[in-house]
Scaffold this motif. Structure first.
Motif, PDB file in Angstrom:
ATOM      1  N   ASP A 108      46.507  33.556  73.065  1.00  0.00           N
ATOM      2  CA  ASP A 108      47.598  33.303  74.006  1.00  0.00           C
ATOM      3  C   ASP A 108      47.433  31.922  74.647  1.00  0.00           C
ATOM      4  O   ASP A 108      48.385  31.133  74.724  1.00  0.00           O
ATOM      5  N   GLU A 127      57.735  31.405  80.753  1.00  0.00           N
ATOM      6  CA  GLU A 127      59.076  31.851  80.392  1.00  0.00           C
ATOM      7  C   GLU A 127      59.921  30.693  79.874  1.00  0.00           C
ATOM      8  O   GLU A 127      60.653  30.842  78.880  1.00  0.00           O
ATOM      9  N   ARG A 145      55.095  36.249  72.339  1.00  0.00           N
ATOM     10  CA  ARG A 145      55.414  37.186  73.422  1.00  0.00           C
ATOM     11  C   ARG A 145      54.459  38.379  73.392  1.00  0.00           C
ATOM     12  O   ARG A 145      54.004  38.853  74.432  1.00  0.00           O
ATOM     13  N   ARG A 146      54.184  38.873  72.200  1.00  0.00           N
ATOM     14  CA  ARG A 146      53.350  40.070  72.087  1.00  0.00           C
ATOM     15  C   ARG A 146      51.923  39.828  72.568  1.00  0.00           C
ATOM     16  O   ARG A 146      51.358  40.646  73.301  1.00  0.00           O
ATOM     17  N   HIS A 148      50.954  37.514  74.649  1.00  0.00           N
ATOM     18  CA  HIS A 148      51.002  37.251  76.092  1.00  0.00           C
ATOM     19  C   HIS A 148      51.153  38.555  76.863  1.00  0.00           C
ATOM     20  O   HIS A 148      50.495  38.762  77.891  1.00  0.00           O
ATOM     21  N   SER A 149      51.999  39.443  76.373  1.00  0.00           N
ATOM     22  CA  SER A 149      52.182  40.742  77.027  1.00  0.00           C
ATOM     23  C   SER A 149      50.908  41.565  76.966  1.00  0.00           C
ATOM     24  O   SER A 149      50.537  42.243  77.929  1.00  0.00           O
ATOM     25  N   HIS A 152      48.467  40.352  79.588  1.00  0.00           N
ATOM     26  CA  HIS A 152      48.857  40.586  80.976  1.00  0.00           C
ATOM     27  C   HIS A 152      49.341  42.011  81.230  1.00  0.00           C
ATOM     28  O   HIS A 152      49.905  42.301  82.285  1.00  0.00           O
ATOM     29  N   ALA A 153      49.094  42.896  80.268  1.00  0.00           N
ATOM     30  CA  ALA A 153      49.575  44.269  80.420  1.00  0.00           C
ATOM     31  C   ALA A 153      48.750  45.054  81.420  1.00  0.00           C
ATOM     32  O   ALA A 153      49.211  46.052  81.961  1.00  0.00           O
TER      33      ALA A 153
END
Length: 238
Positions: A108, A127, A145-146, A148-149, A152-153
């Protein structure tokens, strides 16, 4: 010259002027749905889903993205920087074997830095960075996106270490690798294509141009382009 001929000429000139005006207005008009679908691919479907199926709202959103970021020109990478990014990505893949979550975290961070180096908004404005990337690399931005999510999930350690968690991280990292490679090679593809067109013109053949448009798969072990054969059996906890 008769009056009839003069009237006919006036009508023709007026018709040509109207057609020219219509074409000018069409060129200035925001891209329509089909153009946006071709440009954004799966990103178009994602935008429609985000707007609860409202295609018009999604198209307004995507059109605004193009207005904001469409003129961005990607900064070429220096050879030394390119080698450093390649080495860091190779280390990410190796690290995944023992520490999947740490590897995804580094991926990431690495993609964010690489995108910034290519001229996109820096990773501190995630963003906005993703939005700009979606305009120029729409077919690969979802992997970023995946990861990064995933980073930070805030999922707990047990979930991260079980089989399903590791597999999800692996899939995210594999998908993100497509964007990494696209960012690493997009300027090279453009330069290589121009060179092959010129050589084709000089030699009277287009074979090299076709090779640029439809490259052969890289041989295993070639630097920066070897296929990642990493699979779930390699990662601990899977």
């Amino acid at each position: 010259m008769s009056t009839g001929v003069i009237i006919a000429l006036i009508v023709i000139v007026a018709a040509v002027a109207l057609v020219a005006a219509a074409l000018t207005l069409r060129a200035r008009r925001p891209q329509g749905g089909h153009s946006l679908q071709r440009r954004f691919g799966p990103e178009y479907d994602r935008a429609v889903a985000r707007h609860d199926g409202d295609a018009k709202a999604a198209e307004r959103d995507l059109t605004e993205r193009v207005k904001r970021h469409g003129s961005l020109r990607e900064t070429p990478l220096e050879p030394a920087a390119r080698q450093q990014y390649e080495a860091r990505w190779a280390a990410v893949q190796e690290r995944f074997v023992d520490s999947p979550r740490d590897a995804v975290t580094e991926a990431d961070r690495l993609i964010g830095e690489l995108a910034g180096a290519r001229g996109f908004p820096d990773g501190g404005r995630h963003e906005e960075q993703v939005e700009a990337l979606s305009v120029h690399h729409a077919r690969h931005v979802q992997g970023y996106r995946r990861v990064h999510s995933a980073v930070h999930a805030g999922s707990d350690t047990a979930a991260a270490e079980n089989g399903s968690g590791t597999e999800e991280l692996r899939e995210a990292l594999v998908e993100a690798r497509a964007l990494f490679e696209d960012l690493m090679t997009s300027d090279h593809k453009h330069t290589h294509r121009k060179d092959t067109v010129q050589r084709g013109a000089d030699t009277g053949t287009q074979q090299t141009e076709r090779a640029a448009d439809d490259p052969e798969p890289a041989a295993p072990g070639s630097r920066g382009h070897a296929p990642w054969t990493f699979n779930r059996r390699h990662a601990k906890g899977s």
